[in-house]
Every structure is written in structure tokens, then in C-alpha cells.
Write an enzyme that holds these catalytic residues in place. Structure first.
Site, PDB file in Angstrom:
ATOM      1  CB  ALA A 251      33.587  48.987  41.820  1.00 36.95           C
TER       2      ALA A 251
ATOM      3  CG  ASN B 174      34.752  41.730  43.527  1.00 36.26           C
ATOM      4  OD1 ASN B 174      34.529  40.597  43.922  1.00 36.26           O
ATOM      5  ND2 ASN B 174      35.117  41.987  42.284  1.00 36.26           N
ATOM      6  CE1 TYR B 175      37.286  46.223  47.587  1.00 35.42           C
ATOM      7  CE2 TYR B 175      37.329  46.071  45.197  1.00 35.42           C
ATOM      8  CZ  TYR B 175      37.934  45.885  46.418  1.00 35.42           C
ATOM      9  OH  TYR B 175      39.203  45.356  46.474  1.00 35.42           O
ATOM     10  CG  LEU B 176      29.862  49.350  44.174  1.00 37.55           C
ATOM     11  CD1 LEU B 176      29.326  49.773  42.818  1.00 37.55           C
ATOM     12  CD2 LEU B 176      30.104  50.569  45.061  1.00 37.55           C
TER      13      LEU B 176
END
EC number: 5.6.2.1
Length: 564
Positions: free
Chosen positions: A518, A521-523
Site C-alpha cells: 500500500a 502503490n496506493y498511498l
């Protein structure tokens, strides 16, 4: 199969280049046969294998200490693929894996690894220089006149596929990548990379709408592998920035989207209701849409659109909670998704209706396809995908959790612990699991011993300080230098103890959660950098050197007041 079209669609970029020149990938060196003193045994007797069969045997021998080699599916897949590499005579002779003894091979590679660890400094330096020379030759490209670092310039070596979770293909043979498998991407006016002697490329193309330099299809999942730029390169930074900006755009319309899908729960049209419930799952549970499996894929993995009735259980009210839904299925990479959630009443009622008169293997959303869902997302907002929802919800969750968990008066150690807890909330949302590391218990025992030792040192320092205070009161003296040193020593020991305790707590809480996925890649990194600036936490505590290079673009954009 027209793989070129699929490659383009899976790696399209809004960042276009004019000139691209590189050396192509570096291929794994040829297999080196085992020394004469290292034997493979069959039925207790040494057996000299053909070169191809011996190489595959070494893959298994290297992994003998790993738990996966004890799993039946791993052993079955390995033996099946290994026999394909044997000569007819070897196949007639080697018929049972249980009679195979890889012990000497395993010992040989353990000794080789130990020998590498204990090399003299001069030899280690020589190996380091050779690796750097390889990096300089293959690890950089020229992109629009700038020298950019390449992320993964080496092809993956052959070996045995492990997969994640209980993958049905674990143990299968990952074949050696050859130049004939590789498509090269470079500009028309550049010097085309030379393939290794005696070989040729599968194809050479010039496509400036993609950001890969070379690509090939691996044989296990029939998925595509790419040579791409290093995450710290300028184009990759621009793509990262664009990804998070799309997620930030969602913030402006997400309330409208949610209001729409909530209204559609009452639609008389079945397709609309299924679409609305699926979108609720994607939004609230960070589920993937569930793309079609590649040809030959055997893992029973699903996403939102491919959920079946057997993956859902509706529970009666319990513990003061109503409308409880249990989801249990294999998600991406065969990672199990198991969750009990409380949903809206209309969602619960719709699920009841979707499941009526269906067998367990029937589709839950039988009026829905991945393509129709993706089209609906695009209609709601340009560029909107399930991944954008994941990125948005992950970043918002981190920001909200940091706001709740961080106290300005806490030490840096406590603030980092709060950050990791916020990050864990995101990892749980995104179902980023990992197996408990095999070394976990041992490392925790070592850490607890350090904590006990440090507690004893703190107690001893407290006694010494109390004794010194008593002596001072009896004599009526002012505090001498030795007394101040004892005070400082106690404070230092207490700080060290606090750090060790925080580390133990952090380690225990995160033993089954993968925080890195995360975070990378997502934060939105600007949230973390702004938090560091706001609360005086060194950014090195959150991002290592490689990660700081990757997110270099974010540092100037993230002031203390940055809001996702």
C-alpha cells in the site's frame, strides 16, 4: 495470439517519448553443472542426470529447506514438469519423487552461499565492481537525451514457481527467458540492441505510447513481464503524480457517485441494482473488478464481478449488529479474502434477492460483466477504475487515521508507531496479507531478551539516582556533575527501552500484514511527507533511500498543510 496488442493495452502511458535507446535485457548465464563430488540419489544410489534434468533438480534441491516443498501440489507439479526435461531413459528410471534424494545438492548450495558470505573483503569488492560494470552497461537507457536508470534490466532466472498463498501452479518450472521470446521497444533512429551471439529478438518495434523497453511472456501464468524504467526516473515520477491526481479528482465527485449507486439499489432494473451493489463493494471493501483469467489459468481466483453465490454468506443479527455479510474467496495471487462486514440494509436485501434460486457455483452478479462495470466507471468519471477507488480510499484512510492517531506531544518513536498503525489500517482494507515469517518467533524472543536487559538497566539506574538524591539531601549540596550524568544516563536508557517496546509492539501487530504494498502503490506520498513535516518526524523513518528517490517529485509539492 496477437500478444503485441495485449502488451500495449496493459502498459499504455500518457507520457510519450521521442527518443529511446538501450542495450536490451541482460540474460541469466548458462547453467553450471554440479561438481563431480555432488550427487543426486535415486532409491539410495547415485544417478548422473542429463544436463537439463540436473538443472531442474538443482531448483528443487535449493528449496529443500522451504515449507513449500512439503506441499503435495508443489511436489506434484514439480515432478510433472521435471519429467518433461528428462531423457526417455531417465523417465523410465525415475518414477517416484519419494525415492529422490536431493540432500547433497541442498548441502552444496548452502555451502556455496556460506562461502559467498565469508569471502575476503578484496573478493567482495571485486564482485561489487563487476556488478557495477554490468549496471552501467545494461542498467541505463537514453530517453529524450537524458540518461535514465532502468528498474529491472535482468531477465528472471529459471526456477520453480512459488506463487502466493496456496497457488495451484506452485512447483511448476519457470523456463529460461531466451532472446527469441523478447520484444524490444526503441526509437526508429536509435541503435537497435544486439542480441546475444547466435540469437535474434522475437520482434523490434517503436511504440512511444508505452513505457517498457523490452517485454516477453512468462510460461506459468502466461502473463507479460517488462523491462521498465526505475521508479525514481522522471517519467515514472510523472506517471505516479498523474495516478494520484486522478484519485484526488475522484474526491470531488465521490459523494455524487455514492448517492447515485445508493439510489440505484432501489431500481426496478436488475442490472442496475447489481451494478450498484458491485460498485458499493469496490468502494467500501476495495475489491478488484475481477478480470477474465488468462488462457490456461487454473487458480480459482475471483474479483467483484466473478463472485459466486458460494463466496457469500448472509448472517442473522448477532451481537447487536444487523445485515452481516461474510465474504470468503481467493483473490489476486490466490490470496484468501475473508471478511465479516456490516452492510446497508438495501445491500443486504439485494444480496438476498441475487442469491435466490441459485446454486452455489452460480454467479452472484449474473447480469454484470467486467467490461460493463468498467464502462460504467468511465461514464461516472474519465479515468475512473476500481484501482482509482482503491487509491482514493487507501489515501483517505491513511490521512484520517494519521489525524486520529498522531499526538504532537509524543516522541518520534511513538509517532512512527502511529504511522505504521495507520498504514496497517490501509493494508487491512486492501487485503494485503503475508504469512507469518518463519523467523518471527526467534526474532521476537531475541527482542524480548533485549527489553528485559534494558528494563534491568533502567531499574539499576533508577536505584543509583535515588541513592544519589538521598545523599544530596543529607549533605544539603547542590547537584554535582556526577548526579547530572546519572540523570542523563537514566533518561537515555528509558528512551532506549521505549524504542524497543515500540518495536516489539509494531512487530507483533504487523506480523501478518504487508505494509509495503500500500505504501508504495496506493498511498499518495505527499500525505506521508506532509505528516513528517507537520510533526517533526524525519522522513527517513518512513521511506528508505530507494523510496525517497522514487518519490522525489512529491517533496516539493507536500507542504505541512497538504490535503489529499
Amino acid at each position: 495470439m496477437s500478444v503485441g496488442i495485449q502488451w500495449e493495452e496493459t502498459s499504455k502511458s500518457s507520457v510519450k517519448w521521442r527518443q529511446l535507446e538501450h542495450k536490451g535485457p541482460y540474460f541469466t548465464p548458462a547453467y553450471e553443472p554440479l561438481p563431480d563430488g555432488v550427487h543426486f540419489l535415486y532409491d539410495g544410489k547415485p544417478l548422473k542426470l542429463s544436463l537439463a534434468a540436473e538443472e531442474v533438480a538443482t531448483f528443487y534441491g535449493k528449496m529443500l529447506h522451504l515449507e513449500c516443498t512439503s506441499k503435495e501440489v508443489f511436489r506434484r507439479n514439480f515432478f510433472s514438469d521435471w519429467r518433461k526435461e528428462m531423457t526417455p531413459e531417465e523417465r523410465r528410471l525415475i518414477t517416484h519423487l519419494d525415492k529422490c534424494d536431493f540432500t547433497e545438492i541442498h548441502k552444496h548450495f548452502l555451502e556455496r552461499a556460506e562461502a559467498r558470505r565469508t569471502l575476503p573483503r578484496e573478493q567482495k569488492q571485486k564482485l561489487k565492481e563487476e556488478a557495477e560494470k554490468l549496471q552501467q552497461e545494461f542498467g541505463y537507457c537514453v530517453l529524450d537525451g537524458h540518461r535514465e536508470k532502468i528498474g529491472n534490466f535482468k531477465t528472471e532466472p529459471p526456477g520453480l514457481f512459488r506463487g502466493r498463498g496456496d497457488h495451484p501452479k506452485m512447483g511448476m518450472l519457470k523456463r529460461r527467458v531466451m532472446p527469441e521470446d523478447v520484444v524490444i521497444n526503441c526509437s526508429r533512429d536509435s541503435k537497435i540492441p544486439e542480441p546475444p551471439a547466435g540469437h535474434q529478438w522475437k520482434e523490434v518495434r517503436s511504440d512511444n505510447t508505452v513505457m517498457w523497453l523490452a517485454a516477453w511472456m512468462e510460461n506459468i501464468q502466461n502473463s507479460f513481464k517488462y523491462v521498465i524504467l526505475n521508479p525514481s526516473s522522471k517519467p515514472k515520477g510523472e506517471m505516479d503524480w498523474q495516478k494520484y491526481e486522478v484519485a484526488r479528482r475522484l474526491k470531488g465527485v465521490v459523494d455524487k457517485i455514492r448517492a447515485q449507486y445508493q439510489a440505484d439499489w432501489k431500481s426496478p432494473e436488475m442490472k442496475k441494482r447489481q451494478l450498484a451493489v458491485a460498485l458499493y463493494f469496490i468502494d467500501k471493501l476495495a475489491l478488484r473488478t475481477g478480470n477474465e483469467k488468462e488462457e490456461g489459468e487454473t487458480a480459482d481466483t475471483v474479483g467483484c464481478c466473478s463472485l459466486r453465490v458460494e463466496h457469500i454468506r448472509l448472517h442473522a443479527p448477532a451481537g447487536g449488529q444487523e445485515h452481516i455479510v461474510e465474504l470468503d474467496f481467493l483473490g489476486k495471487d490466490s490470496i484468501r479474502y475473508k471478511n465479516h462486514v456490516t452492510v446497508e440494509k438495501l445491500v443486504f436485501q439485494n444480496l438476498q434477492h441475487f442469491m435466490e434460486d441459485k446454486d452455489p457455483r452460480d454467479d452472484l452478479f449474473d447480469a454484470l460483466t467486467t467490461s460493463s462495470l468498467n464502462k460504467h466507471l468511465q461514464d461516472l468519471m474519465e479515468g475512473l477504475t476500481a484501482k482509482v477507488f482503491r487509491t482514493y480510499n487507501a489515501s483517505v484512510t491513511l490521512q484520517e487515521q494519521l489525524r486520529v492517531l498522531t499526538r504532537a506531544e509524543d516522541s518520534v518513536t511513538c509517532k512512527v508507531l502511529a504511522y505504521n498503525r495507520a498504514n496497517r489500517a490501509v493494508a487491512v482494507l486492501c487485503n494485503h496479507q503475508r504469512a507469518v515469517p518463519k523467523t518471527f518467533e526467534k526474532s521476537m524472543q531475541t527482542l524480548q531478551k533485549k527489553i528485559e536487559t534494558k528494563k534491568a538497566q533502567v531499574a539499576e539506574a533508577q536505584v543509583e539516582l535515588q541513592k544519589a538524591e538521598t545523599d544530596l539531601k543529607m549533605r544539603g549540596d547542590s547537584k554535582p556533575k556526577s548526579f547530572l550524568q546519572k540523570q542523563r544516563r537514566l533518561l537515555k536508557l528509558e528512551e532506549q527501552l521505549a524504542r524497543l517496546c515500540a518495536k516489539a509492539t509494531d512487530k507483533e501487530e504487523n506480523k501478518q500484514v504487508a505494509l509495503g504494498t500500500a505504501k508504495l502503490n496506493y498511498l499518495d506520498p505527499r500525505i506521508s511527507i506532509a505528516w513528517c513535516k507537520r510533526f517533526g518526524v524525519p522522513v527517513e523513518k518512513i521511506y528508505n533511500k530507494t523510496q525517497r528517490e522514487r518519490f522525489a517529485w512529491a517533496f516539493n509539492q507536500a507542504g505541512e498543510d497538504f490535503e489529499f
